[in-house]
Design an enzyme around this catalytic site. Structure first.
Site, PDB file in Angstrom:
ATOM      1  N   ASP A  25       0.856  -1.175   0.000  1.00  0.00           N
ATOM      2  CA  ASP A  25       0.000   0.000   0.000  1.00  0.00           C
ATOM      3  C   ASP A  25       0.903   1.239   0.000  1.00  0.00           C
ATOM      4  OD1 ASP A  25      -2.415   1.556   0.471  1.00  0.00           O
ATOM      5  OD2 ASP A  25      -1.631   1.827   2.503  1.00  0.00           O
ATOM      6  N   ASP A  27      -0.190   5.219   0.671  1.00  0.00           N
ATOM      7  CA  ASP A  27      -0.408   6.242   1.702  1.00  0.00           C
ATOM      8  C   ASP A  27      -0.620   5.585   3.070  1.00  0.00           C
ATOM      9  OD1 ASP A  27      -0.522   8.799   2.625  1.00  0.00           O
ATOM     10  OD2 ASP A  27      -2.596   9.165   2.026  1.00  0.00           O
ATOM     11  N   ASP A 234      -1.860  -0.116   5.935  1.00  0.00           N
ATOM     12  CA  ASP A 234      -2.225   0.556   7.189  1.00  0.00           C
ATOM     13  C   ASP A 234      -3.726   0.541   7.421  1.00  0.00           C
ATOM     14  OD1 ASP A 234      -2.609   2.416   4.990  1.00  0.00           O
ATOM     15  OD2 ASP A 234      -3.027   3.917   6.528  1.00  0.00           O
TER      16      ASP A 234
HETATM   17 MG   LIG Z   1      -3.109   3.260   3.123  1.00  0.00          MG
END
Ligand SMILES: [Mg+2]
Length: 283
Positions: A25, A27, A234
């Site tokens: 991933d 961001d 995240d």
């Molecule tokens: Mg993310």
């Protein structure tokens, strides 16, 4: 395995070269806003040295792979265009499966990334411009795709909805209904998709995380079996859920938006503070 120690012992996961592909991933995982996450570029290099191919695996359908590479390079990562895997490319693939005819007209709302992915897949991609829904091509379009597009209008959505109604489905690159911002949220691509779904009653074909089809697309594209890939992210409800749904080993990083997993949340296989903790010999 959630709650295991922070150290990610390279020998545990690399023994016998067990992993070949890392779905990363962006961001909250490699960068946060406009700041690189400390140690993330070095982590990507450690992957390469371990014989693991990094794949920049993003639900952002607006950017082209070239733009993603440029953003990564600005932050100190090495990256190449073929290492970028976007939900726009997965959408183009989903359209290809259903509309095998090269050159077919596909209407879309969304950014340059979606347009380019559809064109590279051989389609005549046309942005749904609702200024005139009586345009002849609107009746000829064989598919519709929806990506995040802050400039979208009622008329644009009318075009996409009418095509989706006629063909019975549309592709949605990202199902998130809200995008977190500093003081709250902005409506996400899922909210635009909900408008089209309500108006058309058409099937929504989600091509981004957490839909397992996105992971399946990546595994197929890079030719890697499910037990040779892992996903890092995240967001418990997109990255980790995507991994869990298809059985890909999942690593949750605390560097982004989600708090610690609670009961009822998708459970990662491993939790670390950040990617800087991963694949270190002496972390
Ligand atoms: Mg993310």
């Amino acid at each position: 395995m959630a709650g295991q120690p922070l150290q990610f012992d390279m020998s545990t996961l690399c023994k016998g070269g067990s992993f070949e592909l890392a779905l990363l991933d962006l961001d909250g995982t490699l960068w946060r806003g406009s700041d690189v996450i400390e140690g993330a570029p070095e982590f990507v290099e450690r992957l390469r040295h371990s014989g693991i191919r990094p794949v920049f695996f993003t639900n952002n359908s607006s950017r082209t792979p070239e733009a993603v590479v440029a953003a990564l390079q600005r932050m100190g990562f090495t990256a190449s265009v073929d290492e970028v895997c976007t939900s726009a490319q997965a959408a183009a693939d989903a359209v290809s499966q259903r509309v095998p005819q090269s050159g077919a007209i596909v209407a879309y709302v969304g950014g340059e990334g979606l347009r380019e992915a559809l064109r590279k897949a051989g389609f005549d991609a046309r942005r749904a411009d609702g200024k005139d829904i009586r345009e002849p091509w609107v009746k000829l379009a064989q598919a519709a795709a929806v990506g995040l597009d802050p400039s979208v209008t009622y008329g644009d959505l009318a075009v996409v909805s009418r095509i989706a109604y006629r063909v019975g489905w549309f592709a949605l690159t990202n199902p998130d209904v809200r995008l977190p911002v500093e003081d709250g949220f902005m409506p996400g691509n899922g909210a635009i998709g909900a408008f089209v779904a309500a108006a058309s009653s058409a099937e929504v074909v989600v091509t981004g995380k957490p839909d397992p089809s996105f992971v399946r697309y990546a595994l197929s594209r890079y030719g890697v079996p499910v037990d040779r890939a892992f996903i890092v992210g995240d967001n418990l409800h997109t990255d980790i859920l995507a991994g869990n749904q298809i059985g890909v080993y999942s690593v949750f990083v605390r560097s982004g938006i989600s708090g610690e997993p609670k009961d009822g949340d998708p459970q990662p296989d491993l939790i670390v503070d950040s990617v800087a903790n991963l694949f270190r010999q002496n972390a």
